[in-house]
Write a protein that holds these residues in place. Structure first.
Motif: not given
Length: 256
Positions: A227-228, A231, A236, A253
């Motif tokens: 997830k990081t 990002e 987003e 995302g």
């Protein structure tokens, strides 16, 4: 250096990366991965059905359901292999839409193209590196990569490229093996390292390739790290869905 970065630097300054549990030179990984998929391409689909007891089909159906793809959409299937997602997307986008099947491995891409042709589905295909996609920026409504990201040398570069080719409002979906619910980890390890390589030996006559595939799952980033990374690549509203108690996770995302 961040924990999820692909490359490490040895005492002589040479960049290395994971090939399963082994550390290899970055320049060597692509060929090692290519050798694996050249070996398994012919029976890749059969092995997927056996290894997952057919669950991979449900995971892909869930991915399609979360994609937001509709008639007329443009879709890029990265590391699309034997074409399962491309086939399903082709039905969704209809004659006004567009689906590209891509893979870096010629044996996998050829098998995917032939499977689609056998079903009367003619799609554009491209052999290309996910880290250097040959498509214009802002072109696709949806980009997907299923069970391919963990084999890429520079995952951050690949994610950035996939974001680049998305139009504003488009979405990236990453379906990949992840971290299973901890109480089940010992049983899952036994299955991954004892049973799967034996299946590979019996059906493909290639135990080592399936040992690599099991190892590559263990060194792939977990759900939160993935997830990081998305990002940091500029995506987003990143979220993920655990499937089969975390054996697999679907990350989604958006590009705004």
């Amino acid at each position: 250096m961040k924990a999820h970065e692909e490359a490490a630097h040895g005492s002589e300054g040479a960049s290395t990366t994971h090939f399963g549990f082994e550390q290899v030179a970055e320049s060597a990984k692509a060929q090692r991965v290519a050798d694996v998929f050249d070996s398994v391409a012919e029976r890749y689909d059969l092995m997927n059905d056996l290894m997952s007891a057919g669950l991979h089909r449900l995971w892909k159906q869930f991915t399609i359901a979360q994609s937001g793809v509709r008639p007329g959409s443009r879709v890029l299937d990265v590391a699309g292999g034997t074409g399962d997602l491309s086939r399903a997307f082709a039905r969704r986008v209809g004659p006004e839409g567009q689906v590209w099947l891509t893979d870096i491995n010629n044996a996998m891409l050829t098998r995917g193209r032939d499977r689609l042709c056998d079903k009367g589905i003619l799609l554009p295909v491209a052999q290309c590196d996910a880290e250097k996609l040959p498509f214009p920026s802002g072109w696709f409504d949806c980009v997907t990569v299923a069970f391919g990201l963990r084999n890429m040398t520079h995952k951050d570069a690949a994610l950035a490229e996939m974001r680049r080719v998305l139009r504003p409002g488009g979405r990236l979906l990453v379906l990949e093996f992840s971290r299973i619910w901890k109480p089940l980890a010992p049983a899952y390890d036994f299955y991954s390292f004892r049973i799967i390589p034996r299946l590979g030996k019996m059906l493909v006559r290639d135990e080592e390739s399936y040992r690599y595939l099991a190892e590559s799952i263990r060194v792939h980033p977990d759900q939160e790290t993935m997830k990081t990374m998305m990002e940091e690549a500029g995506l987003e509203k990143v979220e993920y869905f655990n499937l089969a108690l975390g054996v697999v996770a679907l990350h989604r995302g958006f590009k705004f």
